[in-house]
Motif scaffolding. Structure first.
Motif, short mmCIF file in Angstrom:
data_model
loop_
_atom_site.label_atom_id
_atom_site.label_comp_id
_atom_site.label_asym_id
_atom_site.label_seq_id
_atom_site.Cartn_x
_atom_site.Cartn_y
_atom_site.Cartn_z
N TYR A 141 -79.07 78.69 17.86
CA TYR A 141 -77.77 79.04 17.29
C TYR A 141 -76.92 77.79 17.06
CZ TYR A 141 -73.24 81.37 16.75
OH TYR A 141 -72.02 81.80 16.27
N GLU A 142 -76.89 76.90 18.06
CA GLU A 142 -76.10 75.68 17.94
C GLU A 142 -76.60 74.81 16.79
OE1 GLU A 142 -75.22 71.59 20.48
OE2 GLU A 142 -75.68 73.44 21.56
N PHE A 143 -77.93 74.70 16.66
CA PHE A 143 -78.50 73.88 15.60
C PHE A 143 -78.19 74.45 14.22
CE2 PHE A 143 -82.18 73.39 12.70
CZ PHE A 143 -82.02 72.04 12.41
N ARG A 144 -78.37 75.75 14.06
CA ARG A 144 -78.20 76.37 12.74
C ARG A 144 -76.73 76.60 12.38
NH1 ARG A 144 -82.79 79.24 10.98
NH2 ARG A 144 -81.47 79.97 9.27
N MET A 145 -75.94 77.02 13.35
CA MET A 145 -74.54 77.38 13.08
C MET A 145 -73.57 76.23 13.35
SD MET A 145 -74.80 80.51 12.00
CE MET A 145 -73.18 81.27 12.15
N ARG A 146 -74.06 75.19 14.04
CA ARG A 146 -73.25 74.01 14.35
C ARG A 146 -72.05 74.37 15.22
NH1 ARG A 146 -74.29 69.63 9.72
NH2 ARG A 146 -76.11 70.58 8.76
N LYS A 147 -72.26 75.28 16.15
CA LYS A 147 -71.24 75.63 17.14
C LYS A 147 -71.95 76.17 18.38
CE LYS A 147 -69.36 78.61 14.28
NZ LYS A 147 -68.46 79.68 13.73
N LYS A 148 -71.27 76.14 19.50
CA LYS A 148 -71.86 76.58 20.76
C LYS A 148 -71.94 78.11 20.82
CE LYS A 148 -72.09 72.49 22.85
NZ LYS A 148 -73.34 71.88 23.37
N LEU A 149 -72.89 78.60 21.60
CA LEU A 149 -73.02 80.04 21.84
C LEU A 149 -72.91 80.29 23.34
CD1 LEU A 149 -73.75 82.97 21.03
CD2 LEU A 149 -76.17 82.33 21.24
N ASP A 150 -71.89 81.03 23.73
CA ASP A 150 -71.71 81.45 25.13
C ASP A 150 -72.17 82.89 25.23
OD1 ASP A 150 -70.94 82.14 27.67
OD2 ASP A 150 -68.81 81.68 27.40
N ARG A 201 -85.52 70.90 2.30
CA ARG A 201 -86.51 71.06 3.37
C ARG A 201 -86.66 69.77 4.17
NH1 ARG A 201 -89.42 73.77 -0.72
NH2 ARG A 201 -90.90 72.04 -0.93
N VAL A 202 -86.70 68.63 3.47
CA VAL A 202 -86.82 67.34 4.16
C VAL A 202 -85.58 67.08 5.02
CG1 VAL A 202 -86.93 64.85 3.84
CG2 VAL A 202 -88.38 66.35 2.46
N LYS A 203 -84.41 67.35 4.46
CA LYS A 203 -83.16 67.15 5.19
C LYS A 203 -83.12 68.04 6.44
CE LYS A 203 -78.14 67.41 4.52
NZ LYS A 203 -77.05 67.76 3.55
N TYR A 204 -83.57 69.29 6.30
CA TYR A 204 -83.59 70.22 7.43
C TYR A 204 -84.52 69.69 8.54
CZ TYR A 204 -84.44 74.53 10.07
OH TYR A 204 -84.55 75.46 11.07
N ARG A 205 -85.71 69.23 8.18
CA ARG A 205 -86.66 68.76 9.17
C ARG A 205 -86.17 67.51 9.88
NH1 ARG A 205 -91.72 69.68 5.07
NH2 ARG A 205 -91.94 71.94 5.38
N LEU A 206 -85.51 66.62 9.13
CA LEU A 206 -84.97 65.43 9.76
C LEU A 206 -83.86 65.79 10.75
CD1 LEU A 206 -84.79 62.97 6.71
CD2 LEU A 206 -86.27 62.77 8.72
N ARG A 207 -82.99 66.70 10.36
CA ARG A 207 -81.92 67.11 11.26
C ARG A 207 -82.48 67.80 12.49
NH1 ARG A 207 -77.79 71.04 12.05
NH2 ARG A 207 -78.62 72.52 10.54
N LYS A 208 -83.54 68.63 12.29
CA LYS A 208 -84.17 69.31 13.41
C LYS A 208 -84.81 68.30 14.37
CE LYS A 208 -85.68 73.24 15.35
NZ LYS A 208 -86.35 72.73 16.54
N SER A 209 -85.48 67.28 13.84
CA SER A 209 -86.11 66.26 14.67
C SER A 209 -85.06 65.51 15.49
CB SER A 209 -86.89 65.27 13.80
OG SER A 209 -87.95 65.92 13.14
#
Length: 314
Positions: free
Chosen positions: A50-59, A8-16
């Motif tokens: 999508y880009e944040f969670r999947m780590r790829k672009k969404l067209d 959870r901490v890792k997720y929040r840091l990456r989101k920030s």
């Protein structure tokens, strides 16, 4: 699945960090509760989430995989019938109307409440389940013999009717957006596992069996809904070592899923498998919010090929 504290901490840091690098997205996402939140804002937020969670672009103009198409549907397919189907208060009525079946296949609602303070716990049975009608994963199970802390339960479920807990505002799943918030008390069902059909343009093509649902030990196996052969696939949950005998009434479940799914490009139809029968659970239009990788990855495209996207409906 529950995340560990470290996760959870890792997720929040990456989101920030992500938000800091994309201030336009962060501003739009923060304004998602406001009436001024526009269609272009929605598309921006869906792309970036999508880009944040999947780590790829969404067209959004060129989608092919299952996850991509579910996110396209969030933006461009706003069928209000999904509101009735996603709402745990009105979904049983939709089930009866579409299938022509009685309430023996439905989990009985004991009560529906506008707030936690409305619930008279002295009138509830020894076993029951409390759920939010406009969210996913919010439930509280009370079993016979449990020491019921009424005030503790009230405190835990009070936020379930707050707008911030509406599932739409976390992943933009349209079916939840216009649901009137309620707390639902359902009868407790002692089920063996959940059997959930993945239906594409009205046709059940796959199902998975989910064991130990809503626990840390949850696991699931995928099957072809027509050949009944197990598929080597993991999607969010690890595989289970348990084997099942296909229920004698599998055909009834399949036909019901087909009727319920007939009007939608994609929907997952969920059932509880009990010791001697089955009951309808829910309809899910955005499996894993369209933000979960497949293992192997090739199934993302395989599932995606089966969704024929409709005309845009805003």
């Amino acid at each position: 699945m529950k995340r560990t504290l470290f996760e959870r901490v890792k997720y929040r840091l990456r989101k920030s960090c992500y938000d800091a690098c994309h201030p336009d997205y962060a501003k739009k996402y923060a304004n998602r509760f406001l009436p001024s939140f526009s269609q272009s804002d929605l598309e921006c937020c869906v792309r970036h989430l999508y880009e944040f969670r999947m780590r790829k672009k969404l067209d959004l103009d060129n989608v092919s995989t299952f996850n991509e198409k579910l996110n396209w549907l969030k933006c461009f397919y706003h069928d209000d019938r999904m509101t009735e189907c996603a709402d745990k208060v009105t979904a049983p009525k939709y089930f009866e109307e579409q299938t022509g079946l009685g309430d023996s296949y439905i989990v009985r609602n004991i009560g529906v409440f506008r707030s936690a303070s409305e619930i008279n716990f002295s009138l509830l049975p020894d076993e029951y389940v409390l759920k939010s009608n406009w969210g996913s994963g919010r439930q509280l199970i009370v079993r016979s013999g449990d020491n019921v802390d009424v005030e503790g339960i009230r405190e835990e479920i009070a936020s379930w009717v707050d707008l911030s807990t509406n599932h739409y505002y976390h992943g933009f799943e349209y079916g939840y957006k216009n649901i009137e918030p309620r707390i639902v008390c359902e009868e407790f069902i002692d089920f063996e596992y959940k059997l959930e059909f993945f239906c594409f343009n009205g046709k059940p093509c796959y199902f998975w069996t989910v064991f130990n649902d809503k626990t840390d030990d949850v696991c699931a196996n995928f099957f072809d809904a027509n050949t009944l052969e197990q598929i080597d696939l993991r999607h969010g949950y690890p595989n289970s070592s348990k084997t099942i005998d296909i229920p004698a009434y599998y055909g009834d479940m399949f036909n019901i899923a087909e009727k319920l799914a007939s009007d939608f490009p994609f929907v997952r139809i969920d059932f509880y498998k009990t010791s001697d029968s089955f009951k309808f659970s829910e309809m899910t239009f955005y499996h894993w919010c369209g933000l979960m990788p497949f293992d192997p990855e090739s199934f993302d495209l395989e599932f995606g090929k089966r969704i024929q996207l409709p005309a845009k409906m805003l």
